[in-house]
Design an enzyme around this catalytic site. Structure first.
Site, PDB file in Angstrom:
ATOM      1  N   HIS A 361       0.826  -1.210   0.000  1.00  0.00           N
ATOM      2  CA  HIS A 361       0.000   0.000   0.000  1.00  0.00           C
ATOM      3  C   HIS A 361       0.856   1.255   0.000  1.00  0.00           C
ATOM      4  CE1 HIS A 361      -4.210  -1.448   1.468  1.00  0.00           C
ATOM      5  NE2 HIS A 361      -3.977  -1.706   0.219  1.00  0.00           N
ATOM      6  N   CYS A 673      -3.286  -6.435 -20.245  1.00  0.00           N
ATOM      7  CA  CYS A 673      -3.145  -5.879 -18.902  1.00  0.00           C
ATOM      8  C   CYS A 673      -1.905  -6.523 -18.285  1.00  0.00           C
ATOM      9  CB  CYS A 673      -4.382  -6.141 -18.046  1.00  0.00           C
ATOM     10  SG  CYS A 673      -4.750  -7.877 -17.741  1.00  0.00           S
TER      11      CYS A 673
END
Length: 753
Positions: A361, A673
């Site tokens: 994160h 992707c």
């Protein structure tokens, strides 16, 4: 000999310092081989010299004094050739070089073998004897085996020992880690420590259970407030997508997640700190076993939240506000997003963490805030670097302590060039993504979080090319129900409407099991995962399909993507289940439409079945990361072979070109992707192959857009034709970067040596 080998390696592995490890090596090997001399020379990477680091038999005064370049002397010859050298009469050899300080004129026979770790020569192991003789095959085999066994354990001792030695001096130190967020900065180290130790909480029986529950709730509320304030401080600096990371923290603290489980432990007869520690440790242990980088990094988030709650439980005193340097490089074992939000943004220059990766994160936030970050600096001595001037190079994954003036000057120039580039990229944010000759390319983002997008970011992208639905499943203690999933999916679909959102069905199994659905696999990457799992549990897949359809009612921007597809029959089965889910929901009165259905091309077998799949799906999506891994038979998470993982390998590029050609012939839209789509060079090659939809992590959008706008379709097609004719990776990369220079696009690429 096997037992001797085992004992020596075991002793070296347990050595506390580099010097101790080297001492064990020379003494144990000399005794085992009954030779007169055993010496170890290590390679100094910066000066490219082999240095005598320890010996038994030669004069100890020569340690640290005798050095040889590759090819110089017998030791340098072994290091240069990367092969053993066994000589009966060493002084008569043409490469022999005499060092008077060693006293080695007494010794005749010489056997030297290279110490090699992952194709890199670490040093040379040498034994010598007075007798004029060749060492026999058994002795040579033993020393070769010894060097191979020691290479792995020595590399850690080498880095740790040299760092400790250099930290006692004022010299420059250059270290390598994981490039987590691009950019370069010069600043001063500010070391952060965990707020509390989850491993040191004693077990106690509470006197008042309800009081303990109340303490827990108050501590959680305090942490919620801390995180909310941190999010507010960063709100103007990051987009809604990154802001959603703080929402994930709040959800983890919610009643249905950590809080509820800890309360249950308290009511079973444990005091709040111990109950909290046990619950957090259980989640962390599970997450750390997951072989998916994005999900594994959630362990750091859970651990940080646990420490913060524990800190509030353990003390009520408020911490004094720390004083941060003007150019703060935040350094810690694990840095959390909440810690990041506590520092004034104008003072935060860079991040360095001993643990973590590019999918953590804090790395995601660092990229969003344009803060250079390097992770995985496992050997950095936190206790000795506070206040140390340093350079953080987030492109190369490099940390330089106490940089010399010349090097600092070079970095200052590169940082100034970088500022000019960022200014240029920001000015082009709202411009269309099209080549210089007018070919429109749709750029989409990959995400795993429910977000609400404001109008500005939506105008710059063409939708979500990959939404990882496994993230909500990770945040529960059971399979989330249909209504729970539908609420999360609705937020995502509505946040991007009317742009398309490609939702991948649950991608778990083997390397990504859930705490409430454990899976043991001998070979995770070739095992029970992705669609294979959900087809074996149609009750789970049906709930998810119904939730997706329910969430998309009235929006019509849902696309469903199936992971880890291998056979035509798998897709047929899902298609029937999708039709059944539609029928059931319509019977319930919902006005739901059949969404477009696609498959991920990541298993190489699918490349040769595209014609069959074209008859039952609406689009293809190439998962470039896994496709590369499977084509090259390389586990990219395995340090021993990860260097072989490269999407620019000729085989990978040819496979991608074939997929583009076949999709165009079959009339099926295809996108990519993965990391290749987010690399400016990779994106141009994909456009030249015929791909018109690229999906990537949001921070990569601006560079890819700028590269596309500065290249012509005819030019990139010509580049692809030339690249596909190359025979090796070296040739391919040389061609590509030569062309980038010619097109004046090199400034868009991450800085390379």
């Amino acid at each position: 000999m096997l037992e001797i080998l085992r004992r020596i390696v075991q002793e070296v592995n347990g050595a506390r310092t580099l010097d101790a490890a080297l001492s064990i090596i020379v003494r144990r090997i000399r005794k085992a081989m009954q030779t007169d001399v055993c010496s170890v020379y290590l390679r100094d990477g910066q000066r490219d010299h082999f240095i005598l680091m320890d010996t038994i038999g030669l004069n100890t005064a020569a340690i640290g004094q005798v050095t040889m370049r590759p090819g110089e002397g017998l030791v340098g010859l072994v290091g240069q050739r990367e092969e053993p050298l066994n000589i009966e009469e060493a002084p008569s050899h043409s490469h022999f070089r005499y060092f008077a300080e060693t006293g080695e004129e007494r010794y005749s026979s010489f056997l030297g073998v290279p110490i090699i770790h992952q194709r890199r020569v670490l040093g040379v192991l040498v034994v010598q004897q007075r007798d004029k003789r060749l060492f026999d095959e058994g002795e040579e085999a033993f020393l070769i085996t010894m060097a191979a066994q020691l290479a792995g354990v020595l590399v850690h001792a080498l880095s740790t020992g040299e760092l400790a030695r250099l930290n006692d001096a004022e010299s420059q130190v250059m270290l390598s880690g994981i490039a987590a967020a691009p950019g370069m900065t010069i600043g001063e180290a500010f070391v952060v420590v965990p707020p509390a130790n989850l491993d040191a909480v004693p077990e106690r029986v509470p006197e008042d259970v309800e009081a303990e529950v109340l303490r827990l709730r108050e501590a959680i509320d305090c942490v919620r407030s801390d995180i909310r304030r941190a999010a507010e401080r960063l709100a103007s600096r990051i987009s809604a997508q990154e802001q959603a990371l703080f929402d994930v923290y709040q959800q983890m603290l919610g009643d249905a997640a950590l809080g509820q489980e800890v309360e249950k432990r308290i009511r079973e007869g444990h005091w709040a700190p111990w109950a909290l520690a046990r619950v957090v440790q259980r989640h962390v242990q599970y997450l750390e076993k997951v072989d998916d980088n994005y999900l594994r990094e959630r362990a750091a988030d859970v651990r940080d939240l646990g420490r913060r709650v524990l800190s509030h439980l353990q003390t009520e005193s408020e911490e004094r506000s720390p004083v941060y340097p003007d150019h703060t490089v935040l350094v810690g074992d694990e840095i959390s997003a909440a810690q990041l939000g506590e520092i004034p943004r104008e003072k935060l220059a860079g991040l360095v963490a001993l643990r973590g990766s590019s999918t953590s994160h804090v790395a995601i936030l660092a990229r969003a805030m344009n803060i250079p970050a390097v992770m995985g600096m496992s050997d950095l001595p936190l206790s000795r670097i506070a206040g140390t001037p340093m350079i953080v190079d987030g492109y190369r994954g490099r940390l330089i302590l106490r940089p010399e003036p010349e090097l600092q000057g070079r970095y200052e120039s590169m940082i100034e060039e970088e500022r000019s580039l960022i200014s240029m990229l920001e000015s082009e944010q709202s411009l269309p993504s099209e080549t210089s000759d007018g070919q429109r390319i749709r750029l989409m983002i990959n995400t795993g979080l429910a977000v609400e997008m404001s109008g500005s970011p939506v105008a710059r992208i063409d939708g979500v090319g990959l939404y990882r639905t496994e993230v909500p499943f990770m945040m529960h203690q059971r399979f989330p129900g249909e209504q729970e999933q539908a609420r999360l999916y609705r937020e995502q679909l509505a946040g991007f409407a009317p742009l398309p959102v490609v939702m991948r069905t649950l991608d778990i199994g083997g390397d990504k099991s859930l705490p409430y659905f454990p899976i043991e696999e001998d070979n995770a990457f070739l095992g029970w995962r992705g669609l294979r799992v959900t087809l074996d549990h149609p009750e789970v897949l049906m709930v998810q399909l119904r939730a997706m359809l329910r969430a998309a009612e009235g929006l019509d921007n849902l696309r469903i993507l199936l992971p880890m597809v291998t056979t035509f029959e798998e897709v047929e089965t899902v298609s029937r289940l999708l039709d059944r889910a539609l029928e059931e929901l319509r019977e319930e009165g919902l006005k739901v439409q059949r969404p477009l259905l696609g498959i991920m091309i990541e298993v190489p077998a699918v490349i040769y079945q595209l014609e069959a799949f074209a008859g039952c799906v609406d689009f293809f999506s190439v998962g470039s990361n896994d496709l590369t891994q499977y084509l090259l038979a390389v586990d990219r998470g395995n340090a021993r072979v990860s260097a072989l993982y490269d999407a620019f390998q000729p085989a990978v590029l040819r496979a991608l070109a074939q997929i583009a050609r076949d999709s165009r012939r079959l009339g099926v839209p295809v996108s990519v992707c993965g990391e290749l789509a987010g690399d400016p060079v990779g994106a141009l090659l994909l456009v030249g192959m015929g791909y018109r939809v690229l999906s990537m992590n949001a921070p990569n959008l601006s560079r890819v857009r700028a590269a596309i706008r500065r290249a012509s379709l005819s030019g990139v097609r010509e580049l692809v034709d030339e690249a596909l004719s190359q025979e090796s990776l070296v040739q391919t990369r040389a061609l590509i970067f030569e062309r980038m220079e010619a097109w004046e696009l090199a400034h868009l690429l991450p800085h390379r040596d």
